[in-house]
Design a protein around this motif. Structure first.
Motif, PDB file in Angstrom:
ATOM      1  N   THR A  12       0.816  -1.212   0.000  1.00 38.63           N
ATOM      2  CA  THR A  12       0.000   0.000   0.000  1.00 38.63           C
ATOM      3  C   THR A  12       0.850   1.263   0.000  1.00 38.63           C
ATOM      4  O   THR A  12       0.324   2.367   0.084  1.00 38.63           O
ATOM      5  N   THR A  13       2.166   1.123  -0.071  1.00 36.60           N
ATOM      6  CA  THR A  13       3.077   2.267  -0.066  1.00 36.60           C
ATOM      7  C   THR A  13       3.877   2.309  -1.362  1.00 36.60           C
ATOM      8  O   THR A  13       3.844   1.376  -2.161  1.00 36.60           O
ATOM      9  N   VAL A  14       4.645   3.381  -1.539  1.00 42.63           N
ATOM     10  CA  VAL A  14       5.493   3.498  -2.730  1.00 42.63           C
ATOM     11  C   VAL A  14       6.834   2.788  -2.534  1.00 42.63           C
ATOM     12  O   VAL A  14       7.654   2.764  -3.453  1.00 42.63           O
ATOM     13  N   ALA A  15       7.055   2.230  -1.351  1.00 43.60           N
ATOM     14  CA  ALA A  15       8.324   1.563  -1.071  1.00 43.60           C
ATOM     15  C   ALA A  15       8.475   0.315  -1.939  1.00 43.60           C
ATOM     16  O   ALA A  15       7.633  -0.582  -1.903  1.00 43.60           O
ATOM     17  N   ASP A  16       9.548   0.258  -2.708  1.00 43.27           N
ATOM     18  CA  ASP A  16       9.842  -0.888  -3.565  1.00 43.27           C
ATOM     19  C   ASP A  16      10.776  -1.819  -2.795  1.00 43.27           C
ATOM     20  O   ASP A  16      12.001  -1.695  -2.875  1.00 43.27           O
ATOM     21  N   LEU A  47      -4.226 -11.142  15.966  1.00 46.41           N
ATOM     22  CA  LEU A  47      -3.619  -9.864  15.579  1.00 46.41           C
ATOM     23  C   LEU A  47      -4.545  -8.642  15.708  1.00 46.41           C
ATOM     24  O   LEU A  47      -4.090  -7.589  16.160  1.00 46.41           O
ATOM     25  N   PRO A  48      -5.823  -8.712  15.337  1.00 49.26           N
ATOM     26  CA  PRO A  48      -6.663  -7.512  15.489  1.00 49.26           C
ATOM     27  C   PRO A  48      -6.697  -7.001  16.929  1.00 49.26           C
ATOM     28  O   PRO A  48      -6.538  -5.793  17.160  1.00 49.26           O
ATOM     29  N   GLU A  49      -6.852  -7.904  17.882  1.00 50.65           N
ATOM     30  CA  GLU A  49      -6.894  -7.457  19.280  1.00 50.65           C
ATOM     31  C   GLU A  49      -5.525  -6.978  19.748  1.00 50.65           C
ATOM     32  O   GLU A  49      -5.433  -6.022  20.524  1.00 50.65           O
ATOM     33  N   ILE A  71     -13.292  -0.926  18.028  1.00 54.52           N
ATOM     34  CA  ILE A  71     -11.878  -0.746  17.704  1.00 54.52           C
ATOM     35  C   ILE A  71     -11.285  -2.044  17.159  1.00 54.52           C
ATOM     36  O   ILE A  71     -10.535  -2.043  16.176  1.00 54.52           O
ATOM     37  N   VAL A  72     -11.622  -3.164  17.785  1.00 54.45           N
ATOM     38  CA  VAL A  72     -11.129  -4.454  17.294  1.00 54.45           C
ATOM     39  C   VAL A  72     -11.668  -4.718  15.895  1.00 54.45           C
ATOM     40  O   VAL A  72     -10.940  -5.223  15.020  1.00 54.45           O
ATOM     41  N   ARG A  73     -12.910  -4.361  15.655  1.00 60.52           N
ATOM     42  CA  ARG A  73     -13.492  -4.527  14.314  1.00 60.52           C
ATOM     43  C   ARG A  73     -12.730  -3.664  13.303  1.00 60.52           C
ATOM     44  O   ARG A  73     -12.494  -4.083  12.164  1.00 60.52           O
ATOM     45  N   TYR A  74     -12.378  -2.449  13.716  1.00 65.04           N
ATOM     46  CA  TYR A  74     -11.600  -1.575  12.832  1.00 65.04           C
ATOM     47  C   TYR A  74     -10.278  -2.253  12.474  1.00 65.04           C
ATOM     48  O   TYR A  74      -9.857  -2.238  11.304  1.00 65.04           O
ATOM     49  N   GLU A  75      -9.617  -2.848  13.470  1.00 64.98           N
ATOM     50  CA  GLU A  75      -8.333  -3.493  13.214  1.00 64.98           C
ATOM     51  C   GLU A  75      -8.502  -4.729  12.317  1.00 64.98           C
ATOM     52  O   GLU A  75      -7.620  -5.028  11.507  1.00 64.98           O
ATOM     53  N   ARG A  77     -10.738  -4.926   9.924  1.00 64.81           N
ATOM     54  CA  ARG A  77     -10.907  -4.359   8.579  1.00 64.81           C
ATOM     55  C   ARG A  77      -9.576  -3.845   8.034  1.00 64.81           C
ATOM     56  O   ARG A  77      -9.300  -3.953   6.844  1.00 64.81           O
ATOM     57  N   ALA A  78      -8.741  -3.281   8.927  1.00 62.12           N
ATOM     58  CA  ALA A  78      -7.443  -2.757   8.497  1.00 62.12           C
ATOM     59  C   ALA A  78      -6.535  -3.878   8.010  1.00 62.12           C
ATOM     60  O   ALA A  78      -5.726  -3.675   7.097  1.00 62.12           O
ATOM     61  N   LEU A  79      -6.661  -5.053   8.595  1.00 58.59           N
ATOM     62  CA  LEU A  79      -5.877  -6.192   8.123  1.00 58.59           C
ATOM     63  C   LEU A  79      -6.383  -6.679   6.768  1.00 58.59           C
ATOM     64  O   LEU A  79      -5.595  -7.062   5.899  1.00 58.59           O
ATOM     65  N   GLU A  80      -7.690  -6.662   6.600  1.00 61.04           N
ATOM     66  CA  GLU A  80      -8.276  -7.110   5.335  1.00 61.04           C
ATOM     67  C   GLU A  80      -8.082  -6.085   4.227  1.00 61.04           C
ATOM     68  O   GLU A  80      -7.850  -6.442   3.071  1.00 61.04           O
ATOM     69  N   HIS A  81      -8.198  -4.799   4.577  1.00 61.36           N
ATOM     70  CA  HIS A  81      -8.112  -3.720   3.580  1.00 61.36           C
ATOM     71  C   HIS A  81      -7.125  -2.666   4.084  1.00 61.36           C
ATOM     72  O   HIS A  81      -7.532  -1.598   4.550  1.00 61.36           O
ATOM     73  N   PRO A  82      -5.837  -2.939   3.990  1.00 59.75           N
ATOM     74  CA  PRO A  82      -4.834  -2.045   4.586  1.00 59.75           C
ATOM     75  C   PRO A  82      -4.820  -0.646   3.993  1.00 59.75           C
ATOM     76  O   PRO A  82      -4.381   0.298   4.651  1.00 59.75           O
ATOM     77  N   GLU A  83      -5.333  -0.503   2.792  1.00 64.40           N
ATOM     78  CA  GLU A  83      -5.347   0.826   2.189  1.00 64.40           C
ATOM     79  C   GLU A  83      -6.278   1.784   2.925  1.00 64.40           C
ATOM     80  O   GLU A  83      -6.189   3.001   2.770  1.00 64.40           O
ATOM     81  N   ARG A  84      -7.174   1.242   3.761  1.00 62.37           N
ATOM     82  CA  ARG A  84      -8.112   2.089   4.511  1.00 62.37           C
ATOM     83  C   ARG A  84      -7.575   2.486   5.874  1.00 62.37           C
ATOM     84  O   ARG A  84      -8.166   3.311   6.566  1.00 62.37           O
ATOM     85  N   GLU A  85      -6.453   1.880   6.300  1.00 60.37           N
ATOM     86  CA  GLU A  85      -5.895   2.167   7.620  1.00 60.37           C
ATOM     87  C   GLU A  85      -5.111   3.464   7.581  1.00 60.37           C
ATOM     88  O   GLU A  85      -4.490   3.802   6.580  1.00 60.37           O
ATOM     89  N   GLY A  86      -5.127   4.205   8.687  1.00 56.79           N
ATOM     90  CA  GLY A  86      -4.336   5.431   8.736  1.00 56.79           C
ATOM     91  C   GLY A  86      -4.711   6.283   9.930  1.00 56.79           C
ATOM     92  O   GLY A  86      -5.793   6.145  10.497  1.00 56.79           O
ATOM     93  N   GLY A  87      -3.784   7.149  10.311  1.00 55.29           N
ATOM     94  CA  GLY A  87      -4.067   8.090  11.390  1.00 55.29           C
ATOM     95  C   GLY A  87      -3.961   7.520  12.788  1.00 55.29           C
ATOM     96  O   GLY A  87      -4.360   8.181  13.749  1.00 55.29           O
ATOM     97  N   VAL A  88      -3.440   6.307  12.919  1.00 52.89           N
ATOM     98  CA  VAL A  88      -3.306   5.681  14.242  1.00 52.89           C
ATOM     99  C   VAL A  88      -1.829   5.452  14.528  1.00 52.89           C
ATOM    100  O   VAL A  88      -1.077   5.025  13.646  1.00 52.89           O
ATOM    101  N   LEU A  89      -1.414   5.751  15.755  1.00 51.53           N
ATOM    102  CA  LEU A  89      -0.048   5.479  16.189  1.00 51.53           C
ATOM    103  C   LEU A  89      -0.067   4.261  17.104  1.00 51.53           C
ATOM    104  O   LEU A  89      -0.913   4.154  17.991  1.00 51.53           O
ATOM    105  N   TYR A  90       0.885   3.344  16.863  1.00 53.86           N
ATOM    106  CA  TYR A  90       0.950   2.109  17.640  1.00 53.86           C
ATOM    107  C   TYR A  90       2.260   2.024  18.415  1.00 53.86           C
ATOM    108  O   TYR A  90       3.302   2.519  17.959  1.00 53.86           O
ATOM    109  N   ASP A  91       2.183   1.400  19.578  1.00 51.23           N
ATOM    110  CA  ASP A  91       3.372   1.102  20.370  1.00 51.23           C
ATOM    111  C   ASP A  91       4.213   0.094  19.590  1.00 51.23           C
ATOM    112  O   ASP A  91       3.835  -1.069  19.441  1.00 51.23           O
ATOM    113  N   GLY A  92       5.366   0.536  19.084  1.00 49.84           N
ATOM    114  CA  GLY A  92       6.175  -0.313  18.220  1.00 49.84           C
ATOM    115  C   GLY A  92       6.683  -1.568  18.903  1.00 49.84           C
ATOM    116  O   GLY A  92       6.772  -2.629  18.285  1.00 49.84           O
TER     117      GLY A  92
END
Length: 254
Positions: A12-16, A47-49, A71-75, A77-92
């Protein structure tokens, strides 16, 4: 000793990532292979949780996580459709533990370095100042390399933030990113920057270098193994010649 490196694409990124892998093969004494997206290749029901638990809820609160059903449902969906994910910061670090648990048992050993290039923004907590800091990578097993982090983690020129504040005072909201980028002098990477792939090469190499040598980063600002905190330093380290300092050039120059 690392004898195998597995890199994962971020479609989903320009990274080759394929180009990064070709660059890496010329520089390391290990077999380098490539796989599709980590979160697809090693998908688990947990993984979603785990991602929901990793969400940063406030820049100044150490505790993370929101596992409400929505929130878990959002995660999910983000795994299924990663292009829709964004605007969230995660503990690395928390995400890294979750991804480690998702690896097959026979691939968790440190002789195989997994490097997951992700389209998620990740951060680490700063005990010294009591807030979260966005990061480009989190070293370890697997290593995480965040493409959004490449644009967002290093500090931009001071003028960038002054223009942002001025626009907010006049209009009541933050200006579109592209407006700021056109108004501010100075070099910095922007979202979908064509230099993304070249800039990521050093961060991927850092992941291998850490597992191979135990050294986290180089302190020389002109080396690809340098951990840049400012965009001008990132560009100097990743896109200027020479690529490596005198200490690391014998290891990684072609």
């Amino acid at each position: 000793m690392v004898d195998r490196i597995v890199c994962y694409r971020a479609p989903t990124t320009v990274a080759d990532v394929d180009a990064v892998v070709e660059w890496l093969r010329d520089r390391v004494d290990a077999t380098v292979s490539i796989r599709d997206r980590f979160l697809e290749t090693h998908r688990t029901d947990e993984l979603p949780e785990r991602f929901a638990e990793s969400r940063v809820v406030s820049p100044y609160e150490r505790e993370t996580g929101n596992t409400m059903v929505g929130i878990v449902r959002y995660e999910e969906r983000a795994l299924e459709h990663p292009e829709r994910e964004g605007g969230v910061l995660y503990d690395g670090v928390h995400v890294q533990r979750a991804l480690n648990a998702a690896l097959p048992d026979d691939e968790r050993g440190l002789e195989t370095a997994h490097i997951a290039v992700l389209d998620r923004a990740i951060g680490t907590w700063g005990d010294h100042d009591g807030r979260w800091h966005k990061r480009v990578n989190v070293l370890g097993q697997p290593a995480i390399v965040s493409v959004p982090g490449l644009y967002e983690a290093p500090a931009k020129p001071e003028e960038y933030y002054q223009e942002k504040q001025k626009h907010a005072l006049l209009s009541g909201d933050a200006p579109p990113r592209e407006v700021l980028e056109n108004q501010v002098d100075g070099e910095f990477l922007i979202e979908n920057d064509p230099r993304t792939t070249d800039a990521l090469k050093g961060y991927v190499l850092q992941a291998y270098h850490y597992l191979e040598t135990g050294e986290a980063f180089c302190e020389n600002e002109g080396c690809r193994l340098f951990n840049a905190h400012y965009h001008e330093d990132l560009l100097e380290a990743q896109l200027r010649e020479p690529a490596f300092c005198d200490e690391h050039a014998p290891l990684y120059d072609e």
